[in-house]
Design a protein around this motif. Sequence first.
Motif, PDB file in Angstrom:
ATOM      1  N   PRO A 197       1.302   5.333  -4.638  1.00 27.28           N
ATOM      2  CA  PRO A 197       1.894   4.016  -4.372  1.00 27.28           C
ATOM      3  C   PRO A 197       1.358   3.334  -3.112  1.00 27.28           C
ATOM      4  CG  PRO A 197       3.585   5.570  -5.023  1.00 27.28           C
ATOM      5  CD  PRO A 197       2.318   6.359  -4.833  1.00 27.28           C
ATOM      6  N   ALA A 198       0.996   4.099  -2.100  1.00 26.28           N
ATOM      7  CA  ALA A 198       0.481   3.488  -0.872  1.00 26.28           C
ATOM      8  C   ALA A 198      -0.844   2.768  -1.125  1.00 26.28           C
ATOM      9  CB  ALA A 198       0.315   4.545   0.215  1.00 26.28           C
ATOM     10  N   PHE A 222      -7.223   6.112   0.475  1.00 26.83           N
ATOM     11  CA  PHE A 222      -6.234   5.512   1.368  1.00 26.83           C
ATOM     12  C   PHE A 222      -6.872   5.102   2.693  1.00 26.83           C
ATOM     13  CE2 PHE A 222      -3.170   5.575   4.794  1.00 26.83           C
ATOM     14  CZ  PHE A 222      -2.234   4.678   4.312  1.00 26.83           C
ATOM     15  N   ASP A 223      -7.690   5.974   3.274  1.00 26.90           N
ATOM     16  CA  ASP A 223      -8.316   5.657   4.561  1.00 26.90           C
ATOM     17  C   ASP A 223      -9.137   4.369   4.471  1.00 26.90           C
ATOM     18  OD1 ASP A 223      -7.159   7.914   5.671  1.00 26.90           O
ATOM     19  OD2 ASP A 223      -8.999   9.112   5.623  1.00 26.90           O
ATOM     20  N   GLU A 246      -1.261  -6.072  -2.805  1.00 25.60           N
ATOM     21  CA  GLU A 246      -1.038  -7.063  -1.751  1.00 25.60           C
ATOM     22  C   GLU A 246      -2.323  -7.770  -1.359  1.00 25.60           C
ATOM     23  OE1 GLU A 246       1.328  -5.719   1.589  1.00 25.60           O
ATOM     24  OE2 GLU A 246       2.519  -4.462   0.250  1.00 25.60           O
ATOM     25  N   MET A 247      -3.452  -7.054  -1.388  1.00 31.10           N
ATOM     26  CA  MET A 247      -4.734  -7.666  -1.045  1.00 31.10           C
ATOM     27  C   MET A 247      -5.132  -8.717  -2.081  1.00 31.10           C
ATOM     28  SD  MET A 247      -6.671  -4.190   0.205  1.00 31.10           S
ATOM     29  CE  MET A 247      -8.280  -4.846   0.602  1.00 31.10           C
ATOM     30  N   ASP A 286      -2.182   1.784 -12.711  1.00 30.71           N
ATOM     31  CA  ASP A 286      -2.586   3.192 -12.786  1.00 30.71           C
ATOM     32  C   ASP A 286      -2.784   3.773 -11.387  1.00 30.71           C
ATOM     33  OD1 ASP A 286      -2.736   3.075 -15.630  1.00 30.71           O
ATOM     34  OD2 ASP A 286      -4.771   2.263 -15.483  1.00 30.71           O
ATOM     35  N   ILE A 287      -3.425   2.994 -10.532  1.00 35.98           N
ATOM     36  CA  ILE A 287      -3.664   3.449  -9.155  1.00 35.98           C
ATOM     37  C   ILE A 287      -2.336   3.598  -8.429  1.00 35.98           C
ATOM     38  CG2 ILE A 287      -4.718   2.838  -6.930  1.00 35.98           C
ATOM     39  CD1 ILE A 287      -6.970   1.453  -8.630  1.00 35.98           C
ATOM     40  N   TYR A 288      -1.430   2.650  -8.635  1.00 37.32           N
ATOM     41  CA  TYR A 288      -0.101   2.742  -8.031  1.00 37.32           C
ATOM     42  C   TYR A 288       0.610   4.022  -8.484  1.00 37.32           C
ATOM     43  CZ  TYR A 288       4.593   1.637  -6.498  1.00 37.32           C
ATOM     44  OH  TYR A 288       5.820   1.692  -5.883  1.00 37.32           O
TER      45      TYR A 288
END
Length: 135
Positions: free
Chosen positions: A104-105, A75-76, A112-113, A98-100
Amino acid sequence: SHLCTWITERYLKRGERFIFEKWRELTTRLRAHVNDVEYAEIISKLTKVKGLYIDDFLKTQKGKTPSESDLKIAFDIIEGRYRRNKITILSSELGVDDIYDLDPAIGSRIFEMTEKTKYVLEIPEDDKYDMRKNR
Protein backbone atom coordinates in the motif's frame (compact mmCIF):
# COMPACT_ATOMS: atom_id res chain seq x y z
CA SER A 1 7.03 0.03 -23.26
CA HIS A 2 6.92 1.64 -26.71
CA LEU A 3 4.63 4.45 -25.56
CA CYS A 4 6.77 5.09 -22.46
CA THR A 5 9.91 5.20 -24.61
CA TRP A 6 8.26 7.66 -26.98
CA ILE A 7 7.23 9.93 -24.07
CA THR A 8 10.76 9.77 -22.63
CA GLU A 9 12.24 10.69 -26.01
CA ARG A 10 10.01 13.78 -26.14
CA TYR A 11 11.34 14.94 -22.77
CA LEU A 12 14.94 14.30 -23.90
CA LYS A 13 14.38 16.32 -27.09
CA ARG A 14 13.25 19.21 -24.88
CA GLY A 15 16.53 18.98 -23.00
CA GLU A 16 15.19 17.32 -19.85
CA ARG A 17 17.53 15.01 -17.93
CA PHE A 18 16.14 11.47 -17.87
CA ILE A 19 17.42 8.10 -16.74
CA PHE A 20 16.16 4.85 -18.26
CA GLU A 21 16.37 1.65 -16.21
CA LYS A 22 15.15 -1.89 -16.75
CA TRP A 23 13.69 -3.14 -13.46
CA ARG A 24 15.47 -6.50 -13.32
CA GLU A 25 18.88 -5.02 -14.19
CA LEU A 26 18.38 -2.21 -11.68
CA THR A 27 17.38 -4.53 -8.84
CA THR A 28 20.27 -6.89 -9.57
CA ARG A 29 22.70 -3.95 -9.36
CA LEU A 30 21.11 -2.57 -6.19
CA ARG A 31 20.99 -5.94 -4.40
CA ALA A 32 24.74 -6.28 -4.95
CA HIS A 33 25.24 -3.05 -2.98
CA VAL A 34 22.40 -3.23 -0.46
CA ASN A 35 24.72 -2.96 2.55
CA ASP A 36 27.14 -0.34 1.30
CA VAL A 37 27.31 3.30 0.31
CA GLU A 38 26.78 2.61 -3.39
CA TYR A 39 23.15 1.60 -2.75
CA ALA A 40 22.42 5.03 -1.29
CA GLU A 41 24.31 6.73 -4.11
CA ILE A 42 22.30 4.91 -6.80
CA ILE A 43 18.99 5.58 -5.03
CA SER A 44 19.93 9.25 -4.59
CA LYS A 45 20.71 9.60 -8.30
CA LEU A 46 17.43 7.92 -9.26
CA THR A 47 15.35 10.06 -6.90
CA LYS A 48 16.94 13.40 -7.81
CA VAL A 49 17.04 13.24 -11.62
CA LYS A 50 14.27 15.26 -13.29
CA GLY A 51 12.83 12.23 -15.10
CA LEU A 52 13.03 8.50 -14.58
CA TYR A 53 11.60 5.76 -16.77
CA ILE A 54 11.61 2.24 -15.30
CA ASP A 55 10.66 -0.49 -17.75
CA ASP A 56 8.90 -3.62 -16.44
CA PHE A 57 8.48 -2.17 -12.93
CA LEU A 58 8.18 -4.97 -10.32
CA LYS A 59 8.53 -7.66 -13.02
CA THR A 60 9.27 -11.13 -11.67
CA GLN A 61 9.53 -14.60 -13.05
CA LYS A 62 6.19 -15.89 -14.32
CA GLY A 63 3.83 -16.71 -11.48
CA LYS A 64 5.96 -15.21 -8.71
CA THR A 65 5.26 -12.13 -6.62
CA PRO A 66 7.89 -9.44 -6.03
CA SER A 67 10.24 -10.21 -3.16
CA GLU A 68 10.61 -8.11 -0.03
CA SER A 69 13.88 -6.88 -1.52
CA ASP A 70 12.07 -5.79 -4.71
CA LEU A 71 9.45 -3.96 -2.67
CA LYS A 72 12.09 -2.21 -0.54
CA ILE A 73 13.90 -1.00 -3.66
CA ALA A 74 10.63 0.09 -5.25
CA PHE A 75 9.64 1.99 -2.10
CA ASP A 76 13.02 3.72 -1.81
CA ILE A 77 12.77 4.95 -5.41
CA ILE A 78 9.07 5.86 -5.46
CA GLU A 79 9.17 7.55 -2.03
CA GLY A 80 12.16 9.70 -3.02
CA ARG A 81 10.57 10.74 -6.29
CA TYR A 82 7.21 11.32 -4.60
CA ARG A 83 8.75 13.68 -2.01
CA ARG A 84 10.62 15.59 -4.74
CA ASN A 85 7.65 15.68 -7.16
CA LYS A 86 9.74 14.29 -10.03
CA ILE A 87 8.58 12.97 -13.40
CA THR A 88 8.27 9.20 -13.15
CA ILE A 89 7.31 6.89 -16.01
CA LEU A 90 6.67 3.24 -15.19
CA SER A 91 5.78 0.43 -17.55
CA SER A 92 4.50 -2.65 -15.77
CA GLU A 93 2.33 -5.69 -16.17
CA LEU A 94 0.75 -4.59 -12.88
CA GLY A 95 -1.88 -1.90 -12.54
CA VAL A 96 -1.85 0.66 -9.72
CA ASP A 97 -4.42 -1.43 -7.80
CA ASP A 98 -2.21 -4.52 -8.14
CA ILE A 99 0.79 -2.59 -6.84
CA TYR A 100 -1.31 -1.23 -3.97
CA ASP A 101 -2.32 -4.80 -3.06
CA LEU A 102 1.36 -5.82 -2.95
CA ASP A 103 2.43 -2.79 -0.92
CA PRO A 104 0.00 0.00 0.00
CA ALA A 105 2.83 2.47 0.65
CA ILE A 106 4.13 2.14 -2.92
CA GLY A 107 0.70 1.95 -4.56
CA SER A 108 -0.70 4.95 -2.72
CA ARG A 109 2.31 7.11 -3.60
CA ILE A 110 2.04 6.17 -7.27
CA PHE A 111 -1.67 6.97 -7.16
CA GLU A 112 -1.02 10.34 -5.49
CA MET A 113 1.71 11.13 -8.04
CA THR A 114 -0.84 10.65 -10.83
CA GLU A 115 -3.74 12.39 -9.12
CA LYS A 116 -3.26 15.93 -10.44
CA THR A 117 -2.74 16.50 -14.18
CA LYS A 118 -0.75 13.30 -14.61
CA TYR A 119 -1.74 10.12 -16.35
CA VAL A 120 -2.17 6.40 -15.83
CA LEU A 121 -2.79 4.24 -18.87
CA GLU A 122 -3.84 0.72 -17.99
CA ILE A 123 -4.35 -1.76 -20.81
CA PRO A 124 -6.43 -4.76 -19.75
CA GLU A 125 -4.70 -8.14 -20.11
CA ASP A 126 -7.03 -9.31 -22.88
CA ASP A 127 -6.30 -6.15 -24.92
CA LYS A 128 -2.50 -6.46 -24.86
CA TYR A 129 -0.96 -6.72 -28.26
CA ASP A 130 1.38 -9.66 -28.69
CA MET A 131 4.09 -8.64 -31.15
CA ARG A 132 5.19 -12.26 -31.56
CA LYS A 133 2.07 -12.87 -33.67
CA ASN A 134 3.54 -10.67 -36.42
CA ARG A 135 6.95 -12.33 -36.63
